[in-house]
Design an enzyme around this catalytic site. Structure first.
Site, PDB file in Angstrom:
ATOM      1  N   ASP A 231      10.671  -7.089   1.211  1.00 49.49           N
ATOM      2  CA  ASP A 231       9.518  -8.289   1.792  1.00 49.49           C
ATOM      3  C   ASP A 231      10.452  -9.434   2.364  1.00 49.49           C
ATOM      4  O   ASP A 231      10.942  -9.999   1.162  1.00 49.49           O
ATOM      5  CB  ASP A 231       8.400  -8.145   2.011  1.00 49.49           C
ATOM      6  CG  ASP A 231       7.661  -8.562   3.111  1.00 49.49           C
ATOM      7  OD1 ASP A 231       7.295  -7.133   3.891  1.00 49.49           O
ATOM      8  OD2 ASP A 231       7.765  -9.846   3.420  1.00 49.49           O
TER       9      ASP A 231
ATOM     10  N   GLY B 209       0.746  -1.423   0.048  1.00 47.81           N
ATOM     11  CA  GLY B 209       0.060   0.391  -0.227  1.00 47.81           C
ATOM     12  C   GLY B 209       1.074   1.034  -0.142  1.00 47.81           C
ATOM     13  O   GLY B 209       0.504   2.729  -0.335  1.00 47.81           O
TER      14      GLY B 209
ATOM     15  N   CYS C 211       1.968   0.509  13.506  1.00 47.62           N
ATOM     16  CA  CYS C 211       1.086   1.052  13.617  1.00 47.62           C
ATOM     17  C   CYS C 211       0.805   0.305  15.415  1.00 47.62           C
ATOM     18  O   CYS C 211      -0.312  -0.201  15.586  1.00 47.62           O
ATOM     19  CB  CYS C 211      -0.368  -0.006  12.690  1.00 47.62           C
ATOM     20  SG  CYS C 211       0.116  -1.232  12.433  1.00 47.62           S
TER      21      CYS C 211
END
Length: 424
Positions: free
Chosen positions: A242, A223, A342
Site C-alpha cells: 500500500d 481485510g 467497489c
C-alpha cells in the site's frame, strides 16, 4: 455534528468518530441515534434540502429535524420543537415524493443520476444503494469453521442480531442492526473479521494455493489480505502493498490477531518503486483492489455521492490504469491477475479492463463465474465479470475481472518466493 459532516473535508464516519471522542459523556444509545440521523440526512440530502427551503430559521437545524424524525417517535421529537417547526414537519410529511424527479427523490447529484441511468434496472439499483445495509462478518478459516461460529453466535447475546449465513460466500455471516462486533471475544482473538460478502468473494477469484507468492497490491486495512493468508494456510509469502503507511499500520493489529505468519506488509511508492520492480514476473497471484469512487458502497458511505464529482472520477480512472499496468508486471507467466473495485460504474470497471487487455495481449480474460463455482455454489454470474449489486445480491456493489498471463514455451521459471523485495 451535521454541520461538521457537511463541510465534506473528511469522510462522514471519520468525522463521527472524532466528534464522539470529543463528547465522551454520550452513551452508546445516544451515539447510535446521532449516527443514524446523520446518515439518514446524507442519504436523502438533496430531497431534504428542497424540503428545508420552505421552513424558517437555520437550514442545518431543519435538516437535523428531518434526520431525527426517522430516529425518534413523533411524541419524543415534538418535545424538542417549537410550534412553527412542528407545523413545518407535518407539512413535509404530507408531501408526495412520487411527484419529484428521480434525482431529487433519490437524492443524487445530476451527474451521478445520469451515469446510473445508463445501467440495467437503474431504478432498482438506485433504491438499493439508498437503503441501509446489514453488517457482514466472516470467519477466519485458519481458526474456526462457519457452522461452529454460527452456533456460538446464536446461543449467546449475539442472537438478537439474527446471525445467518451469507448466501454466496462460504465464510460469511450476516448480522442485522448495529452489533458491537469489535467488542466480542471472537473478534478480539481473530476468529472473525468485518468484511462485506462481495469483498469476500474476491478471495475465491484469486484462487490462492499453499506455498505461492501472492501480492495484495492495494491492501489498505488488510481485510482481503487476511482471508488470502488464511486460505494459503499461512504458507508461502503474501505481500501486503500500500502507498499509505497509516493504512498498513492500522492493519497490523488485525494481522497479529489472525495468527498468520506469511504476511509481509510493504509501504510502496506511487510509481517506480524499486521493491515492486524486484518482484517483476515472480508472483503467481496478484490482486488489485483499486482506488475507486466507492459508489458501490453508498449503503454504508452515503456521503460519497456528495464528495465525489466527475473531475475526481477522471483522476481516479487515471490512477486505476497506472496501478493496473504496474501491478501486472509482477505477475509470473501462467499467473493470475485480479482487478477489482467497489464501484458500479463501467468506466472504472469493464472499460478499464478492456483498455488494459487491448494494450497487453499477453493477458487473457477468464470467466469469473466458472472460477467461483467451487467456492460459491449459489452464485451465478452473467458474462465473464464478477458484478455484484445490492438489488440483486444483497451485497455492496463490487466488480472484478480475472486475467491470466500467457506462459510461453520458452519462459524461464519464476524465482523462488523467498527472493522478495527486501532482497533476503
Amino acid at each position: 455534528m451535521l454541520g461538521e459532516v457537511l463541510q465534506w473535508e473528511y469522510p462522514a464516519d471519520a468525522v463521527l468518530s472524532h466528534w464522539f471522542r470529543a463528547h465522551p459523556k454520550l452513551g452508546s444509545r445516544d451515539r447510535g441515534e446521532v449516527a443514524d440521523a446523520v446518515f439518514d440526512v446524507l442519504r436523502n440530502l438533496r430531497r431534504y434540502r428542497q424540503f428545508a427551503e420552505s421552513g424558517v430559521g437555520p437550514s442545518a437545524r431543519r435538516l437535523a429535524i428531518l434526520g431525527l424524525s426517522t430516529v425518534f417517535s413523533k411524541d419524543v421529537l415534538n418535545t424538542g420543537l417549537d410550534d412553527v417547526e412542528r407545523d413545518w414537519l407535518e407539512h413535509v410529511r404530507r408531501i408526495d415524493v412520487a411527484g419529484l424527479s428521480r434525482a431529487v427523490r433519490a437524492s443524487l447529484p445530476d451527474w451521478l443520476d445520469e451515469r446510473l441511468s445508463r445501467l440495467e434496472d437503474a431504478d432498482a439499483l438506485i433504491d438499493a444503494l439508498n437503503a441501509t445495509a446489514p453488517l457482514d462478518i466472516r470467519v477466519n478459516p485458519l481458526k474456526v469453521e462457519r457452522d461452529a461460529m454460527l452456533a456460538s453466535l446464536r446461543s449467546g447475546p449475539a442472537a438478537r442480531f439474527d446471525p445467518a449465513p451469507t448466501p454466496y460466500s462460504p465464510w460469511g455471516i450476516r448480522l442485522q442492526g448495529r452489533p458491537p462486533v469489535n467488542r466480542w471475544p471472537m473478534f478480539e482473538n481473530g476468529e472473525i473479521e468485518v468484511q462485506d460478502e462481495g469483498s469476500q468473494i474476491l478471495a475465491a477469484l484469486v484462487g490462492v494455493k499453499r506455498g505461492e507468492m501472492v501480492i495484495d497490491y492495494c491492501a489498505g486495512a488488510g481485510g482481503k489480505t487476511l482471508l488470502l493468508g488464511a486460505l494459503m494456510r499461512s504458507t508461502g509469502r503474501l505481500y501486503a502493498f500500500d502507498v499509505s503507511a497509516a493504512r498498513l499500520a492500522r492493519a497490523k493489529p488485525r494481522f497479529a490477531r489472525s495468527g498468520l505468519s506469511n504476511i509481509v506488509p510493504v509501504v510502496i511508492a506511487d510509481d517506480n518503486d524499486q521493491r515492486v520492480k524486484r518482484l517483476r514476473g515472480k508472483a503467481q497471484r496478484v490482486l488489485i483492489d483499486a482506488p475507486c469512487s466507492g459508489l458501490g458502497t453508498l449503503r454504508r458511505n452515503p456521503d460519497l455521492k456528495w464528495r465525489q464529482h466527475p473531475e475526481s472520477l477522471q483522476e481516479l480512472m487515471a490512477v486505476q490504469a497506472r496501478i493496473l499496468r504496474q501491478a501486472s508486471r509482477c505477475v509470473a507467466p501462467g499467473g493470475r491477475l485480479v482487478y477489482a473495485t467497489c464501484s458500479v460504474l463501467p468506466e472504472e470497471n469493464e472499460k478499464q479492463v478492456e483498455a488494459f487487455l487491448a494494450e497487453n495481449p499477453e493477458f487473457t480474460l477468464l470467466d469469473a463465474g466458472k472460477i467461483v463455482q467451487d467456492r460459491c455454489k449459489n452464485l451465478t454470474l452473467q458474462g465473464p465479470w464478477l458484478a455484484m449489486r445490492p438489488d440483486r445480491h444483497g451485497t455492496d456493489g463490487f466488480f472484478a475481472a480475472v486475467m491470466e498471463r500467457a506462459k510461453p514455451a520458452d519462459a524461464k521459471p519464476a524465482l523462488e518466493a523467498e527472493d522478495g523485495p527486501e532482497g533476503d
